[in-house]
Write an enzyme that holds these catalytic residues in place. Structure first.
Site, PDB file in Angstrom:
ATOM      1  N   GLU A   1       0.795  -1.234   0.000  1.00 17.29           N
ATOM      2  CA  GLU A   1       0.000   0.000   0.000  1.00 17.29           C
ATOM      3  C   GLU A   1       0.829   1.286   0.000  1.00 17.29           C
ATOM      4  O   GLU A   1       0.651   2.157   0.852  1.00 17.29           O
ATOM      5  CB  GLU A   1      -0.994  -0.018   1.175  1.00 17.29           C
ATOM      6  CG  GLU A   1      -1.934  -1.222   1.084  1.00 17.29           C
ATOM      7  CD  GLU A   1      -2.907  -1.341   2.262  1.00 17.29           C
ATOM      8  OE1 GLU A   1      -2.822  -0.552   3.208  1.00 17.29           O
ATOM      9  OE2 GLU A   1      -3.743  -2.262   2.220  1.00 17.29           O
TER      10      GLU A   1
ATOM     11  N   GLU B   1      -5.853 -10.669  -2.326  1.00 14.67           N
ATOM     12  CA  GLU B   1      -6.712 -10.582  -1.133  1.00 14.67           C
ATOM     13  C   GLU B   1      -8.171 -10.542  -1.551  1.00 14.67           C
ATOM     14  O   GLU B   1      -8.960  -9.728  -1.059  1.00 14.67           O
ATOM     15  CB  GLU B   1      -6.348  -9.335  -0.309  1.00 14.67           C
ATOM     16  CG  GLU B   1      -4.886  -9.283   0.071  1.00 14.67           C
ATOM     17  CD  GLU B   1      -4.508  -8.135   1.017  1.00 14.67           C
ATOM     18  OE1 GLU B   1      -5.407  -7.479   1.568  1.00 14.67           O
ATOM     19  OE2 GLU B   1      -3.300  -7.913   1.183  1.00 14.67           O
TER      20      GLU B   1
HETATM   21  C1  XIL Z   1      -6.655  -7.128   7.660  1.00 14.96           C
HETATM   22  C2  XIL Z   1      -6.986  -8.379   8.458  1.00 14.96           C
HETATM   23  O1  XIL Z   1      -7.807  -9.210   7.665  1.00 14.96           O
HETATM   24  C3  XIL Z   1      -7.678  -8.017   9.744  1.00 14.96           C
HETATM   25  O2  XIL Z   1      -7.883  -9.163  10.563  1.00 14.96           O
HETATM   26  C4  XIL Z   1      -6.862  -6.966  10.517  1.00 14.96           C
HETATM   27  O3  XIL Z   1      -7.568  -6.543  11.656  1.00 14.96           O
HETATM   28  C5  XIL Z   1      -6.561  -5.770   9.642  1.00 14.96           C
HETATM   29  O4  XIL Z   1      -5.922  -6.199   8.449  1.00 14.96           O
HETATM   30  N1  XIL Z   1      -5.055  -5.026   3.284  1.00 14.96           N
HETATM   31  C6  XIL Z   1      -4.086  -5.881   3.717  1.00 14.96           C
HETATM   32  C7  XIL Z   1      -4.388  -6.879   4.779  1.00 14.96           C
HETATM   33  O5  XIL Z   1      -2.980  -5.905   3.130  1.00 14.96           O
HETATM   34  O6  XIL Z   1      -3.280  -7.161   5.577  1.00 14.96           O
HETATM   35  C8  XIL Z   1      -5.550  -6.414   5.649  1.00 14.96           C
HETATM   36  O7  XIL Z   1      -5.858  -7.479   6.548  1.00 14.96           O
HETATM   37  C9  XIL Z   1      -6.724  -6.025   4.790  1.00 14.96           C
HETATM   38  C10 XIL Z   1      -6.372  -4.896   3.857  1.00 14.96           C
END
Ligand code: XIL
Length: 366
Positions: free
Chosen positions: A149, A254
């Site tokens: 990010e 994701e």
């Molecule tokens: C999220 C997790 O799923 C949650 O459990 C945590 O509280 C916050 O992070 N982008 C990412 C992930 O790269 O690491 C994030 O994961 C979601 C957004």
């Protein structure tokens, strides 16, 4: 007789069709797993992960705030268990993530008096974190999300502490250190809202710049926290094509599909973006969507996998951000305590109709 037995055995061995023995033939098909799934506390979730996926990523246990709670102390237990679990089951294990503005080691950016550290100190801390974590799992991990990010939706660089203290070259330094720490592992850059043209353009330029400096970068991760009406599918495909044209692997890292109404001004997947609970924002609290919701879910997921199918020569992995609706961050983000339906297995860990259709799509069409 012998060949008859062999035939029967192989028919039995072929077993039922799963994501990994169908979709998994075109690219890795993965899921983010929790510590409870790794330990077996969430037994059903663990079973689905083993049966259906050939790649895993740690949902939280490798993030800086968890794995490196104090400058001179690491917490390895959960990450070790995660890596062993993946290796034991022959999965491609993905490390997530080394340099990210969210969930960083709490102490990373400041000194004992709470003042921001200098560029030199932050570079040293970042290097030491990358080296220690990557070297521990050398040979056991397929690839790492090195930087997560780094870019805003408007294409400008995110003004994170890493950016503000080190400068824009923190990205290049992170990739340099990562390659030094483990020259054999794949290195990725990862972000959400990758279908936005301005963001796409910045990533294309960034990857070209890194490559022109001789740095290793193997892939671009498109997080794909998608919704009912975003991203625009044409723009999403354009990003897959543009990234692939850079000569790197494209990964969907994701994937999930937010089926709930979004608060005003909501967008992307910046995890600090949260809103108050409001009943109207939780329309399927009973645990079931209405027919229109079910149809939208099915059509939209099918459309995404149709894209992945058509672009399979460019895509190396599709990872779901979770195993089942019972355990998804979208039940609690951006609003806590909702009932969401973003994944391919339902709250009871049953396979959904669209998942079967996706399996069929990858079985039928070559
Ligand atoms: C999220 C997790 O799923 C949650 O459990 C945590 O509280 C916050 O992070 N982008 C990412 C992930 O790269 O690491 C994030 O994961 C979601 C957004």
């Amino acid at each position: 007789m012998v060949s008859m037995c062999f035939l029967m055995l192989s028919v039995q061995g072929a077993g039922k069709k799963t994501l990994k023995n169908t979709v998994g033939k075109s690219f890795l098909i993965g899921a983010a797993v929790t510590v409870d799934q790794v330990s077996g506390k969430d037994k059903k979730g663990q079973q689905v992960a083993i049966e259906q996926f050939n790649s895993i990523v740690a949902e939280n246990c490798m993030k800086g705030e968890v794995i490196h709670p104090e400058e001179d102390r690491y917490f390895w237990d959960d990450a070790d268990a995660f890596v062993d679990f993946g290796n034991k089951h022959g999965m491609s294990v993905i490390g997530h993530c080394l340099v990210w503005h969210s969930q960083p080691p709490k102490w990373m950016f400041t000194d004992a008096s709470g003042k921001f550290v200098t560029r030199e100190i932050l570079i040293e801390r970042m290097k030491s974190h990358i080296f220690t974590v990557m070297k521990r799992y050398k040979g056991k991990i397929h690839g790492w999300d090195v930087v997560n990010e780094a870019v805003e939706d408007d294409g400008s660089f995110r003004k994170s502490h890493y950016y503000n203290i080190i400068g824009p070259d923190y990205i290049e330094l992170a990739f340099r250190f990562a390659h030094e720490a483990d020259p054999d592992v794949e290195l990725y850059i990862n972000d959400f809202s990758m279908a936005k043209p301005a963001k796409r353009a910045t990533y294309c330029k960034l990857v070209r710049d890194l490559k022109s400096k001789g740095l290793r970068i193997d892939g671009i991760g498109m997080q794909s926290h998608n919704g009912r009406d975003y991203p625009d599918l044409k723009e999403y495909e354009a990003s897959i094509d543009s990234f692939a044209a850079l000569g790197v692997k494209v990964m969907i890292t994701e994937l999930d599909l937010n089926m709930l109404p979004n608060p005003k001004n909501f967008g992307g997947a910046e995890i600090s973006q949260t809103f108050e609970y409001d009943k109207a924002m939780n329309p399927y609290a009973s645990g079931k969507m209405d027919a229109a919701g079910e149809k939208a879910f099915y059509d939209r997921y099918y459309a995404f996998f149709d894209i992945y199918h058509r672009h399979q020569h460019q895509i190396s992995r599709v990872t779901l951000w979770g195993v089942s609706d019972n355990n998804t961050w979208l039940n609690d983000w951006p609003i806590k305590g909702r009932t969401n339906f973003p994944l391919l297995f339902d709250r009871q860990y049953n396979i959904k109709p669209v998942t079967e259709a996706i399996i069929k799509m990858f079985s039928d069409k070559k």
